[in-house]
Design an enzyme around this catalytic site. Structure first.
Site, mmCIF file in Angstrom:
data_model
loop_
_atom_site.group_PDB
_atom_site.id
_atom_site.type_symbol
_atom_site.label_atom_id
_atom_site.label_comp_id
_atom_site.label_asym_id
_atom_site.label_seq_id
_atom_site.Cartn_x
_atom_site.Cartn_y
_atom_site.Cartn_z
ATOM 1 N N ASP A 80 0.849 -1.189 0.000
ATOM 2 C CA ASP A 80 0.000 0.000 0.000
ATOM 3 C C ASP A 80 0.888 1.243 0.000
ATOM 4 O O ASP A 80 1.904 1.275 0.706
ATOM 5 C CB ASP A 80 -0.912 -0.008 1.227
ATOM 6 C CG ASP A 80 -2.030 1.008 1.136
ATOM 7 O OD1 ASP A 80 -1.736 2.224 1.182
ATOM 8 O OD2 ASP A 80 -3.193 0.601 1.027
ATOM 9 N N ILE A 81 0.531 2.265 -0.769
ATOM 10 C CA ILE A 81 1.353 3.482 -0.825
ATOM 11 C C ILE A 81 1.161 4.359 0.407
ATOM 12 O O ILE A 81 1.943 5.272 0.642
ATOM 13 C CB ILE A 81 1.110 4.302 -2.105
ATOM 14 C CG1 ILE A 81 -0.341 4.772 -2.199
ATOM 15 C CG2 ILE A 81 1.524 3.511 -3.340
ATOM 16 C CD1 ILE A 81 -0.575 5.796 -3.297
ATOM 17 N N HIS A 128 -10.611 -5.682 -3.361
ATOM 18 C CA HIS A 128 -9.266 -5.887 -2.841
ATOM 19 C C HIS A 128 -9.314 -6.173 -1.345
ATOM 20 O O HIS A 128 -10.215 -5.741 -0.649
ATOM 21 C CB HIS A 128 -8.359 -4.686 -3.121
ATOM 22 C CG HIS A 128 -8.845 -3.381 -2.557
ATOM 23 N ND1 HIS A 128 -9.874 -2.660 -3.123
ATOM 24 C CD2 HIS A 128 -8.425 -2.661 -1.491
ATOM 25 C CE1 HIS A 128 -10.063 -1.546 -2.432
ATOM 26 N NE2 HIS A 128 -9.201 -1.529 -1.420
ATOM 27 N N GLY A 155 -15.036 2.988 3.792
ATOM 28 C CA GLY A 155 -13.694 3.455 3.477
ATOM 29 C C GLY A 155 -13.144 2.987 2.144
ATOM 30 O O GLY A 155 -11.980 3.219 1.843
#
Length: 121
Positions: free
Chosen positions: A37-38, A107, A100
């Site tokens: 995750d970035i 995913h 969210g």
């Protein structure tokens, strides 16, 4: 947005699957891609996505339950690779904006490496 399983031109995760957008890929199978995750929320924060496009986890489960199983198998392998399987990890599917979800391609988030109190923030 469609849930037909076809790549979507405006979908960030479809672009990662195709290689159009770079990602730090940690695992890949015939049906899934797992990448960091970035904006990590824990020391281990990896997204496991199906290579086919479905809007959310519920749409994916309705269309192809085997791929949901593939996501969960890969989530376990990500946890083992990151050595958080013994201490505990969480697998989260956010479905809908109220939960969210910001990218509308199914995913799973694999989170671990720190205490994960319940309920989450």
């Amino acid at each position: 947005m469609t849930t037909t399983g076809q790549p979507q031109a405006d979908c960030l995760f479809c672009k990662i699957v195709s290689g159009e957008v770079p990602a730090t890929v940690v695992r890949e199978t015939e049906t899934t891609v797992a990448f960091r995750d970035i904006n990590p929320q824990a020391p281990t924060h990896v997204l496991v996505i199906p290579k086919v496009h479905h809007r959310d986890a519920a749409a994916l489960a309705a269309a192809d339950p085997q791929i949901v199983a593939d996501l969960l198998v890969e989530a376990g392998k990500v946890a083992a690779d990151d050595k958080v399987d013994a201490t505990g990890y969480r697998v989260v599917f956010n479905t809908g904006t109220g939960a969210g979800q910001t990218v509308f391609h199914a995913h799973a988030h694999v989170l671990g490496g720190r205490g994960l109190n319940w309920p989450p923030g």
